[in-house]
Scaffold this active site. Structure first.
Site, PDB file in Angstrom:
ATOM      1  N   ASP A   8     -27.501  14.896 -22.214  1.00 42.77           N
ATOM      2  CA  ASP A   8     -27.089  15.839 -21.173  1.00 42.77           C
ATOM      3  C   ASP A   8     -25.872  15.340 -20.417  1.00 42.77           C
ATOM      4  O   ASP A   8     -24.993  16.127 -20.056  1.00 42.77           O
ATOM      5  CB  ASP A   8     -28.245  16.099 -20.207  1.00 42.77           C
ATOM      6  N   GLU A  66     -28.289  12.118 -15.660  1.00 40.09           N
ATOM      7  CA  GLU A  66     -27.881  13.113 -16.652  1.00 40.09           C
ATOM      8  C   GLU A  66     -26.759  13.997 -16.133  1.00 40.09           C
ATOM      9  O   GLU A  66     -26.094  14.672 -16.913  1.00 40.09           O
ATOM     10  CB  GLU A  66     -29.057  14.028 -17.016  1.00 40.09           C
ATOM     11  N   CYS A  86     -31.732   6.112 -22.427  1.00 36.63           N
ATOM     12  CA  CYS A  86     -32.762   6.726 -23.265  1.00 36.63           C
ATOM     13  C   CYS A  86     -32.217   7.881 -24.092  1.00 36.63           C
ATOM     14  O   CYS A  86     -32.955   8.499 -24.850  1.00 36.63           O
ATOM     15  CB  CYS A  86     -33.938   7.206 -22.421  1.00 36.63           C
ATOM     16  N   HIS A 111     -35.330  21.044 -36.107  1.00 37.04           N
ATOM     17  CA  HIS A 111     -36.447  20.396 -36.785  1.00 37.04           C
ATOM     18  C   HIS A 111     -36.057  19.918 -38.178  1.00 37.04           C
ATOM     19  O   HIS A 111     -36.534  18.887 -38.649  1.00 37.04           O
ATOM     20  CB  HIS A 111     -37.638  21.362 -36.861  1.00 37.04           C
TER      21      HIS A 111
END
Length: 834
Positions: A708, A684, A755, A446
């Site tokens: 990933d 992925e 993405c 974060h």
């Protein structure tokens, strides 16, 4: 004299007994150091479990050994990885060589500080001299209660001195950051016991039996000590060779080898937020809080806790209101929800009922939960622990009436810290702070998200030696390269300042042209969409020129709550997002991507040894088909309001796709829908990329999740502090899998998007376009930059550079080739006036 009477060892602490098997440390759990027990403590003074002599007490105060008159040696080790605390939180009450009685206080420790700053406060009591014992207790024990009965006289005696002529090794330099503490000392002693020779370890004028853990620890070694190994006996030469090799390699600990040592003027870390800055060091440290344990009455303390929680809620609401983006607002919304967590509040109120103060009760409750989260070995839960620690400190200060002290920041400050909290990061004065460097943290934390939102360059995972840099020392932070230059020259500084000025002008231009389509100079259109996790983010993306949503992370509806969202809530959210986009834009909804690495509180999941290779994404949803059916129904409610696409995560088998499609068809038929939305899969997993030609006839689109895909292709955890910089999506192996996927899709008339984080990197745009990627779904704030980058390129040139980099060997070579291409492109691009 050897005793024949059993010896009782008493509990050195009050707490809960645990079997060594449950200790989350393989060296302790495997009994390599010694057999015994573990206590999860509820008291904070370590006392002697038997009478004897202090045979060793570590300078750091985290470990102590006692030897009784019959040679029984007992080691007590407070917490896991507590040697790294360098003595903070520990007070030694005895000295080496001192005789102590059973029950005598040995070490006082601050359990809250240890829990927050080390891996665990679990305390070990081990019989390291090898005698067998019988347990006398289980469950909850009190200080001084008998817990083990030892049978002296049955241990294997070690040689006390060398026999014959001893051989000596050449001096070696100890590489271990914290010296030979319990874990590496145990590895060394275990290895030495495999030889019949008597073996000694020498440090200056001190010597220790290398087969004795306690003796090795008594040397009190530190990193950089010069050591020698000696041995006498028929296998002395082999013993020396083996132990010298083991010591050089760190005795099982990760160490920096001499060949990998960086220049003294350069420190490396992992990029948490891109950019560069030249400024002066400002060391950040949190003050130690004085917490009184006993309260002034339950009613008074309950009121104090309530006031603290209310004030914290108000402060977090203000942070949400001031957040620079919805992703940042979500962080502090999650912090608010932690303040309402029933388990946390129940623990705190239970302690208040016992007469504890509000500050003590709240701090103990949060510290215990933080320790639990940190011990799970899970990156996402560890991030949750960091959030809880931040919230805990906020409330604690409010209870104690302590105002957050405003740092007296110099101009052009580069902050240096062990760790920054999300609250601290969000509150940074960007007029003075130019960037920051932390020892802890990760590129996906974060704090990293907030740094990127604030436009502050930042690196994490830097060596602790950065904490010794003097304030006001000028340094050059190059987050793109993951480096902190301690002695930059004038040319480097001038180059940086010029680059910063150019970046500012470019950003202003990109923002002004955000609505212009992303079309290359030779007329090739690339769709630039947004990665989002809420309706406000969708609205923000449209304002920045986003052409749709390429990834809606549906798990935002499920995380940070104690029960599943209702079907109506889900349907209303998807419909609102679809309405905001309109019928001319794509909405790609990824089905629930949770599992072992992202658990849900209300979905029972078994613990997994390797959650990244376990029940994730579509695997979990197909095991719980009702969960998937409910989500499909909610997503289908938005059909007709936008160009709806549904995307399945973590697909590795064609059978998974077929089963999910059948469930989708059944739910659509139940709702009376004649036309199904487009259905695609995320690429992925390497197997899906390699089998893209098999998947392509059965999907409507592919979207490549490069985060990933990279970690699975390179077998590197993308959040690993030492491997994150190598887990690079620019690696030719990853690019080749993208190439394979695009070719297979286009051969069947299907489109391909990216993405993952690679799509948000301007440097990667030429190679992705050159490989034929049709859509780039990017982080919302970067939409204008990515669109501007597309407009500077020629498709034909991109195809050439893409073919070239596929033939390179490493990610660094790819990045360098693309930088050179980027520089040439910028020089030839027409200047567009604002």
């Amino acid at each position: 004299m050897i005793a024949t009477q059993p010896l009782e060892l008493r509990a050195p602490l009050s707490g809960v007994l645990l079997a060594l098997d449950k200790v989350p440390d393989p060296v302790f759990a495997s009994r390599m150091i010694g057999d015994g027990l573990c206590i999860d403590p509820t008291s904070q003074t370590l006392c002697a479990p038997l009478a004897g002599v202090i045979s060793n007490i570590q300078d750091t105060g985290h470990a102590v050994s006692i030897t009784d008159d019959n040679g029984v040696q007992v080691l007590m080790h407070i917490g896991l990885d507590t040697v790294s605390l360098a003595g903070k939180g520990f007070t030694r009450l005895v000295e080496e060589g001192q005789r102590v009685e059973a029950g005598q206080a040995l070490i006082e420790f601050d359990a809250d500080y240890v829990a927050l700053n080390a891996r665990s406060v679990l305390t070990l009591m081990l019989v390291v001299s090898g005698e067998p014992f019988t347990p006398l207790a289980n469950g909850l024990v009190e200080l001084g209660q008998p817990v083990l009965q030892v049978a002296p006289g049955n241990r294997i005696e070690e040689a006390d001195e060398e026999e014959g002529d001893a051989l000596f090794s050449k001096p070696l330099t100890l590489p271990n950051a914290n010296g030979l503490h319990a874990r590496p000392a145990a590895v060394l002693a275990q290895a030495a016991k495999a030889f019949s020779a008597s073996i000694y370890l020498h440090k200056q004028t001190q010597s220790a039996n290398a087969k004795s853990l306690v003796a090795i620890m008594a040397l009190q070694t530190v990193q950089g000590d010069s050591l020698q190994v000696s041995a006498a006996g028929e296998d002395a030469e082999a013993a020396i060779a083996a132990l010298v090799a083991l010591l050089t390699q760190g005795c099982g600990e990760a160490v920096t080898t001499p060949t990998a040592v960086l220049p003294a003027t350069l420190l490396r870390g992992v990029c948490a937020s891109p950019g560069a800055a030249f400024g002066q060091v400002f060391q950040v440290a949190e003050p130690v809080l004085n917490i009184t344990e006993q309260g002034a009455g339950q009613a008074v303390e309950q009121a104090a806790l309530a006031r603290g929680l209310a004030a914290a809620t108000q402060a977090l609401q203000a942070l949400q209101d001031d957040a620079v983006g919805s992703a940042q607002a979500e962080i502090f919304r999650a912090h608010q929800e932690l303040l309402e967590d029933p388990t946390l509040l129940e623990q705190a109120h239970g302690l208040l009922a016992e007469g504890k103060s509000a500050a003590f009760a709240w701090n103990r409750a949060t510290a215990a939960t933080v320790e639990l989260f940190q011990g799970l070995g899970n990156a996402l839960i560890a991030e949750r622990a960091a959030d809880l620690a931040d919230v805990g400190q906020r409330v604690l200060k409010l209870i104690l009436g302590i105002q957050d002290s405003a740092w007296d920041l110099p101009e052009r400050a580069i902050l240096i810290a062990e760790q920054l909290t999300p609250s601290q990061t969000a509150s940074l004065d960007t007029r003075k702070v130019l960037g920051f460097v932390t020892v802890g943290g990760g590129a996906t934390s974060h704090v990293a998200i907030l740094a990127r939102a604030l436009g502050l360059p930042a690196i994490c995972g830097v060596s602790p030696e950065v904490l010794a840099l003097a304030n006001a020392r000028y340094v050059l932070l190059d987050a793109d390269q993951g480096t902190l230059q301690l002695d930059p020259d004038l040319a480097q500084i001038e180059q940086l300042e010029t680059a910063r000025a150019q970046q500012l002008l470019r950003h202003q231009r990109d923002m002004a042209q955000a609505g212009v389509p992303a079309i290359t100079r030779d007329g090739h259109h690339v769709e630039v969409t947004a990665n989002v996790a809420s309706l406000p983010e969708v609205e923000q993306s449209l304002g920045l020129g986003g052409e749709g949503v390429g990834l809606l992370r549906s798990e935002f509806l499920y995380l940070d709550r104690n029960r599943a969202p209702s079907p109506d809530e889900q349907a209303a959210t998807y419909t609102a997002i679809a309405r905001a986009l309109g019928t001319e834009r794509n909405l790609v909804v990824r089905t629930l991507d949770v599992g072992g690495d992202k658990p849900l509180a209300y979905v029972p999941m078994e613990a997994e040894n390797n959650p990244f290779l376990g029940l994730r994404g579509i695997r979990l949803c197909l095991e719980r088909p009702q969960l998937l059916r409910e989500q499909f129904r909610a997503i289908l409610a938005s059909a007709g309001f936008a160009r709806l696409h549904i995307m399945l995560p973590m697909v590795s088998l064609l059978s998974e796709l077929h089963l999910a499609r059948r469930i989708l068809q059944e739910e659509a038929a139940t709702l009376g829908l004649a036309t199904l939305p487009k259905l695609g899969i995320m690429i992925e997993v390497p197997s899906a990329a390699l089998m893209a030609d098999v998947f392509a006839p059965h999907v409507d689109f592919f979207s490549i999740g490069t985060n990933d895909l990279t970690q699975y292709t390179l077998a590197m955890d993308r959040d690993h502090p030492r491997l994150a910089s190598q887990a690079d999506s620019f690696h030719p192996a990853v690019l080749r899998l993208i190439d394979t996927t695009v070719k297979a899709a286009h051969a069947h008339g299907k489109w391909v998007g990216v993405c993952g984080a690679l799509a948000s990197e301007a440097l990667a745009v030429p190679v992705l376009i050159g490989l034929g990627v049709d859509e780039l779904s990017v982080s919302v704030p970067l939409i204008p930059t990515i669109k501007a980058t597309v407009r500077e390129l020629d498709l034909a040139d991109c195809q050439i550079i893409a073919r070239q980099v596929l033939g390179l060997e490493e990610a660094a070579q790819v990045r360098e080739a693309l930088r050179m291409y980027q520089a040439a492109t910028v020089e030839t691009s027409p200047v567009v006036e604002l």
